[in-house]
Design a protein around this motif. Structure first.
Motif, PDB file in Angstrom:
ATOM      1  N   UNK A   1      30.753  17.027  31.474  1.00  0.00           N
ATOM      2  CA  UNK A   1      31.769  16.171  32.086  1.00  0.00           C
ATOM      3  C   UNK A   1      31.541  14.708  31.723  1.00  0.00           C
TER       4      UNK A   1
ATOM      5  N   UNK B   1      36.938  21.786  27.500  1.00  0.00           N
ATOM      6  CA  UNK B   1      36.830  22.077  28.921  1.00  0.00           C
ATOM      7  C   UNK B   1      35.559  21.412  29.426  1.00  0.00           C
ATOM      8  N   UNK B   2      35.675  20.360  30.210  1.00  0.00           N
ATOM      9  CA  UNK B   2      34.469  19.714  30.725  1.00  0.00           C
ATOM     10  C   UNK B   2      33.830  20.606  31.796  1.00  0.00           C
ATOM     11  N   UNK B   3      32.538  20.837  31.664  1.00  0.00           N
ATOM     12  CA  UNK B   3      31.858  21.757  32.580  1.00  0.00           C
ATOM     13  C   UNK B   3      30.660  21.085  33.217  1.00  0.00           C
ATOM     14  N   UNK B   4      30.416  21.421  34.474  1.00  0.00           N
ATOM     15  CA  UNK B   4      29.191  20.948  35.115  1.00  0.00           C
ATOM     16  C   UNK B   4      28.064  21.916  34.757  1.00  0.00           C
TER      17      UNK B   4
END
Lengths: 338, 381
Positions: A41, A80-83
């Motif tokens: 992110x 797709x920004x991912x944590x």
């Protein structure tokens, strides 16, 4: 909770094994017309949106290179920004095709998360940040230093191990959060700040006078940040792996985004094979003959991507260090294309 | 009595007009009187007042000092804000202003969300002002025509508008879309659920209770996470549901469950006599509810309803965990840009976010006060 969800994801993907998880990812990607890529992110230099809203960074460029190899267009990627928590679940569930999100390659992740790591995009490790005025050039000179670290992390344990192994005296000053720890270092509560090296370079930008601080060359832990794909699709695994190796081979052969057109006429057999003038090595992977030429002309070789995003050409100014090519004393080694 | 009738010859004065009323003594009137009564009514209260005033002045000074006096207003990159002692780094905000408002929405299409926003304001403002005319037409436009208009404008694909996928939406646009949808959907749903929970029909009552307790029993984060990452596993391959839509439905159902309990609180406060009176007049269930019970019940729970709205507005930040960059999420993503990494970037971003969220939440709170006072007939204490 996290384990439960992962278990649920694994169980569900086993049930639906005939569905998304096992269909050939490369064909799916070609059909839908873009690569779905999981990134962080926001991690300076690795994946972050710039002022125009474009994703940039070293992790991002790997995905763009995959898109360039398949579609001849580095823009055919969706990010797709991912944590950190949901990155592996997202890969498992088929939400993304490639996970290029500064994830450390470990045996347990490789074995239990239903994924395969393709190649190490960046060799990271825990390092030390000190004030330049101390005149310290190596971590071995840190005897008697006070070290700021985040409490309850592996970082703290690594520091203890390092100092004990090398018979050095030290004093730990531990804090809860990273910002807090950095503030403590800046206000002089301790002489050394420790974290992963790529983090140190990024955090250094948040100090009032960044040029008064240097990152010591030693790495005291292994954090290979690698790209991952879903288990069970060897063709896609090969594609993503060889895109990284192609970028390394291009750098080694001196093929850059600027000279790639001239290099097509090069007499060097290695370069001719790599750029698809001779042989059909790209087609064997399910790509096209000119796949490396596409990657290099649209995204650049590994060295160019490194410089632009984290190296000398960026505000981070990270040294190549372990990420130099094997010919220059680093660990980045691309197996030959032939 | 004798004084009034017998006036000695040496004092011939008789007042012909009333004395003008004197202002009340300074000790009880005006600002000083108010201050004396409320702030300095004793040694302890005086001390408290002074301590609090000093604290407030200190905080105000710190904020003004950081956000205005020491702030940097122009610059092209991090170099502008790295000098020691710098305050807020506003060029970080201005350089990303379009992104903060619209996320990754294509820059040449920014006029579309802007147009939607202005139409929304033009429709909401008269709806909120009691004296504005044509309420029915206005409501019809806002609740029926506007969502279609907004959807077409934002999503595109019709009338020659370039399609913009929802994953490109972001910033304040997403925050407002999620909050507005949640608010508009949760109130009617919540009312229905509250009525269902008090229904005499066992099936409806059971379903309402099950729905409310299920959605109240799981955290919003789990709902969003499940909708985003688990749902694709259970859908046939090739089926996808838009990511933002999943979040919107999750948020709307979640807040409807909370709203239902708030409204039920209001329903329980209505005396039995109101129901019986309505029935004695020959009203059936729906006229009784719509004309007699709900108007009174909803009026009672305005603070609770607005509380839920404000909570919902702030909870929209949770969509960040399912890779949707709302207003706060896009600011945080900006922190990772090495071109703007400075000692003050983080504080600047959060200060700006705080101001924006405060404006929206305080606006809602003030409006609810206004509505309460307007509808406060007969219950004033």
């Amino acid at each position: 909770m996290k384990q439960f969800l992962t278990a649920l994801a694994l169980g569900a993907s086993a049930v639906f094994a005939s569905g998304a998880a096992q269909a050939a990812t490369l064909d799916q990607v070609k059909q839908k017309g873009f690569v779905q890529c999981g990134v962080s992110t926001g991690l300076p230099g690795f994946s972050n949106p710039d002022e125009k809203g474009e994703w940039t960074g070293l992790d991002v460029d790997l995905c763009r290179a995959v898109a360039a190899a398949i579609f001849d267009d580095p823009a055919k990627v969706r990010f797709t920004p991912l944590t950190a928590k949901d990155r592996f679940t997202a890969l498992q569930s088929g939400e993304i095709d490639v996970l290029s999100r500064n994830s450390t390659w470990t045996s347990s992740r490789d074995a239990t998360q239903g994924l395969n790591f393709t190649a190490t995009n960046y060799y990271d490790g825990q390092g030390f940040l000190v004030r330049k005025e101390l005149g310290v050039k190596s971590a071995m000179e840190l005897n008697g230093a006070s070290v700021c670290t985040q409490s309850g992390t592996t970082t703290e344990l690594n520091v203890a191990d390092f100092f004990r192994t090398n018979n050095l005296q030290y004093e730990v000053v531990a804090f809860q959060g990273q910002e807090e720890t950095l503030k403590a270092y800046e206000s002089g509560r301790c002489e050394v700040f420790t974290s992963d090296q790529s983090q140190l370079y990024a955090l250094r930008l948040k100090l009032a006078n960044k040029d008064d601080h240097i990152v010591l060359p030693e790495l005291i832990s292994k954090e290979p940040l690698a790209t991952a794909v879903r288990q069970g699709d060897d063709q896609w695994f090969d594609v993503v792996k060889w895109v990284h190796y192609a970028m390394l081979n291009a750098e080694e052969a001196g093929v850059t985004s600027k000279n790639v057109q001239e290099m097509l006429n090069s007499p060097n057999p290695d370069i001719r094979r790599m750029l698809g003038v001779e042989g059909n090595f790209g087609e064997q992977l399910g790509l096209t003959k000119d796949w490396v030429a596409r990657i290099v002309s649209k995204v650049g070789n590994y060295g160019e991507a490194f410089d632009r995003n984290v190296g000398a050409g960026s505000p981070l100014q990270i040294e190549r260090g372990k990420n130099a090519l094997w010919t220059k004393g680093g660990l980045q080694y691309g197996p030959p294309i032939r | 009595m004798t004084d009034a009738t017998f006036i000695p010859a040496d004092r011939p004065f008789v007042r012909a007009a009333m004395l003008a009323p004197e202002p009340p003594p300074a000790a009880v009137a005006g600002f000083s009187g108010w201050a004396r009564a409320n702030l300095f009514s004793g040694p302890f209260n005086t001390l408290l007042t002074l301590v609090c005033a000093a604290g407030a002045a200190y905080v105000a000074w710190v904020l003004v000092d950081f956000m205005a006096l020491r702030a940097v207003w122009t610059g092209a990159n991090r170099e502008a804000c790295v000098a020691p002692g710098t305050g807020a780094c506003w060029p970080f905000i201005t350089a990303r202003f379009g992104q903060l408002l619209y996320g990754f929405y294509p820059a040449d299409q920014h006029w579309r969300p802007a147009a939607v926003f202005f139409v929304a304001v033009a429709l909401i403002a008269p709806l909120l002002i009691p004296s504005a005319p044509h309420k029915k037409l206005n409501a019809l436009l806002f609740f029926v025509a506007f969502p279609i208009f907004a959807f077409v404008m934002l999503r595109g694909g019709l009338f020659g508008l370039r399609p913009v996928e929802t994953r490109a939406w972001g910033g304040l646009l997403v925050t407002l879309v999620v909050a507005t949808t949640g608010i508009v959907a949760s109130l009617p749903l919540g009312v229905l659920l509250a009525l269902g929970r008090r229904s005499k029909l066992p099936l409806i009552r059971f379903l309402s209770i099950a729905f409310i307790e299920f959605w109240r029993g799981v955290p919003l984060i789990t709902v969003l996470f499940f909708a985003t990452y688990m749902l694709p596993l259970f859908l046939p391959s090739g089926w996808t549901i838009d990511g933002l839509l999943r979040a919107l439905v999750g948020v709307a159902l979640f807040s409807a469950a909370y709203m239902a309990e708030v409204v039920r609180g209001g329903l329980q406060a209505i005396p039995k006599g109101q129901y019986e009176g309505a029935q004695a007049l020959g009203l059936r269930y729906w006229p009784m509810m719509l004309l007699i019970v709900l108007p009174q019940a909803l009026k009672l729970v305005i603070p609770g309803i607005v509380n839920t709205f404000i909570g919902l507005f702030k909870d929209t930040t949770l969509v960040a965990i399912v890779s949707i960059f709302d207003f706060l999420g896009i600011i945080r993503a900006g922190f990772a840009d090495p071109n703007w990494a400075t000692p003050v970037t983080v504080y600047t971003g959060f200060a700006f976010a705080g101001v924006v969220y405060f404006i929206f939440c305080y606006g809602m709170s003030r409006y609810s006060r206004f509505v309460e006072e307007r509808l406060d007939t007969g219950h004033k204490r």
